[in-house]
Scaffold this active site. Structure first.
Site, PDB file in Angstrom:
ATOM      1  N   ASP A  21      14.473  49.622  92.498  1.00 25.23           N
ATOM      2  CA  ASP A  21      13.039  50.385  92.244  1.00 25.23           C
ATOM      3  C   ASP A  21      12.708  50.382  90.691  1.00 25.23           C
ATOM      4  OD1 ASP A  21      10.359  50.825  92.984  1.00 25.23           O
ATOM      5  OD2 ASP A  21      10.848  52.739  93.799  1.00 25.23           O
ATOM      6  N   ASN A  69       6.464  44.329 101.518  1.00 25.95           N
ATOM      7  CA  ASN A  69       6.524  43.675 100.369  1.00 25.95           C
ATOM      8  C   ASN A  69       5.422  42.129 100.416  1.00 25.95           C
ATOM      9  OD1 ASN A  69       9.578  44.260  98.732  1.00 25.95           O
ATOM     10  ND2 ASN A  69       7.556  45.283  98.823  1.00 25.95           N
TER      11      ASN A  69
HETATM   12  C1  FPP Z   1      10.829  47.192  93.106  1.00 28.42           C
HETATM   13  O1  FPP Z   1      10.145  47.192  91.731  1.00 28.42           O
HETATM   14  C2  FPP Z   1      11.593  45.968  93.214  1.00 28.42           C
HETATM   15  C3  FPP Z   1      11.072  45.078  94.199  1.00 28.42           C
HETATM   16  C4  FPP Z   1      10.072  44.987  94.975  1.00 28.42           C
HETATM   17  C5  FPP Z   1      11.823  43.696  94.216  1.00 28.42           C
HETATM   18  C6  FPP Z   1      13.325  43.592  93.599  1.00 28.42           C
HETATM   19  C7  FPP Z   1      13.498  42.415  93.076  1.00 28.42           C
HETATM   20  C8  FPP Z   1      14.317  42.102  92.015  1.00 28.42           C
HETATM   21  C9  FPP Z   1      15.319  43.072  91.603  1.00 28.42           C
HETATM   22  C10 FPP Z   1      14.347  40.805  91.586  1.00 28.42           C
HETATM   23  C11 FPP Z   1      15.127  39.831  92.050  1.00 28.42           C
HETATM   24  C12 FPP Z   1      14.566  39.313  93.440  1.00 28.42           C
HETATM   25  C13 FPP Z   1      14.986  38.563  94.389  1.00 28.42           C
HETATM   26  C14 FPP Z   1      13.969  38.304  95.501  1.00 28.42           C
HETATM   27  C15 FPP Z   1      16.437  37.992  94.406  1.00 28.42           C
HETATM   28  P1  FPP Z   1       8.559  47.521  92.006  1.00 28.42           P
HETATM   29  O2  FPP Z   1       7.852  46.123  91.605  1.00 28.42           O
HETATM   30  O3  FPP Z   1       8.196  48.210  93.158  1.00 28.42           O
HETATM   31  O4  FPP Z   1       8.383  48.723  90.666  1.00 28.42           O
HETATM   32  P2  FPP Z   1       7.279  49.692  90.362  1.00 28.42           P
HETATM   33  O5  FPP Z   1       7.546  50.744  91.555  1.00 28.42           O
HETATM   34  O6  FPP Z   1       7.607  50.341  89.261  1.00 28.42           O
HETATM   35  O7  FPP Z   1       5.943  48.914  90.485  1.00 28.42           O
END
Ligand code: FPP
EC number: 2.5.1.-
Length: 252
Positions: A21, A69
């Site tokens: 996250d 998501n």
């Molecule tokens: C959370 O960050 C992350 C995700 C929803 C996706 C995780 C994805 C990756 C690590 C990249 C690789 C992806 C794949 C599909 C192999 P967030 O966007 O919720 O961050 P925030 O809470 O700060 O907005």
């Protein structure tokens, strides 16, 4: 018990699961588009697999895309799908050469055919690898997984293939996406959030949780080692008075 381990002290975890996250916040703090955060998140994912292997973690489960998501803006969803495709297409050869078995958990029925094919290909190619298992949770939600398992059991019971009274924990667990995997001993969540967010609700029943303020793109070797050290400082009792020997051996 391994060398240097005190009585009652947990061994290194064999199965670590991570809620990755903080990609968006990482980007926002730098005035960059969220997509850049995800791109850097994929680099952190690659490093985490390497580090897990080097640190003796035999199974690494990563929450890459949840059933929730899909509610994100369409451009972000398609960017994340593109990252998954790129990851499988670009990294599969290297993972296979390194002896990594790839498993994908999550609902498959409603995925686009090209993504399904990719997932099945990754699993088939790496099926016999034994050095490490990388479990990618994609289109994954624990409640959805449990509902799918319950639906299977109900279908079998209705068809007379099983007696409903015989359904127990082991039988339900055998219908989950993780049927062939031991439960995680450690669940890590990055970015300072302290929620489980529909991740491995059944499997993490006895897991230790480590919440770190580190944003996912910054989750490096030192952060991984610190989470493992935090785990080792905890005492695991499984509701009893001391750690049962069979659980400590990895049966948990
Ligand atoms: C959370 O960050 C992350 C995700 C929803 C996706 C995780 C994805 C990756 C690590 C990249 C690789 C992806 C794949 C599909 C192999 P967030 O966007 O919720 O961050 P925030 O809470 O700060 O907005």
């Amino acid at each position: 018990m391994s060398a240097g381990q005190r009585p009652g002290q947990a061994a290194n975890p064999g199965h670590v699961a991570i809620i990755m996250d903080g990609n968006g916040r990482w980007a926002q703090m730098r005035g960059l588009p969220r997509q850049e955060g995800h791109r850097r998140g994929l680099e952190a994912l690659r490093a985490a697999v390497r580090n897990a292997g080097e640190l003796g973690v035999r199974i690494l489960t990563l929450y890459s895309f949840s059933t929730e998501n899909w509610r994100r803006p369409a451009t972000e969803v398609s960017f994340l799908l593109g990252l998954l495709k790129r990851f499988v297409e670009k990294d599969l050869g290297e993972l296979h050469a390194a002896g990594v078995r790839v498993r994908i958990i999550g609902g498959r029925d409603d995925l686009a055919p090209d993504i399904r094919r990719l997932i099945e290909h990754a699993e088939t190619v790496t099926r016999d690898n034994t050095r490490m298992t990388l479990v990618v949770a994609f289109n994954y939600g624990s409640r959805d997984e449990i509902v799918r398992a319950a639906r299977q059991l109900a279908t079998d019971a209705a068809a007379g293939r099983l007696d409903a009274a015989a359904i127990d924990e082991a039988m339900l667990a055998s219908r989950l996406d993780t049927a062939d995997l031991p439960d995680p001993e450690l669940v890590i969540r990055t970015s300072g959030e302290t929620r489980i967010s529909n991740f491995l609700l059944w499997q993490a029943a006895y897991a230790e949780f480590v919440f770190t303020p580190v944003l996912w793109p910054d989750f490096d070797r030192a952060a991984f080692e610190e989470a493992l050290a935090e785990y080792r400082r905890r005492e695991r009792r499984f509701g009893g008075l001391s750690e049962p020997a069979d659980r400590a051996a990895g049966a948990a």
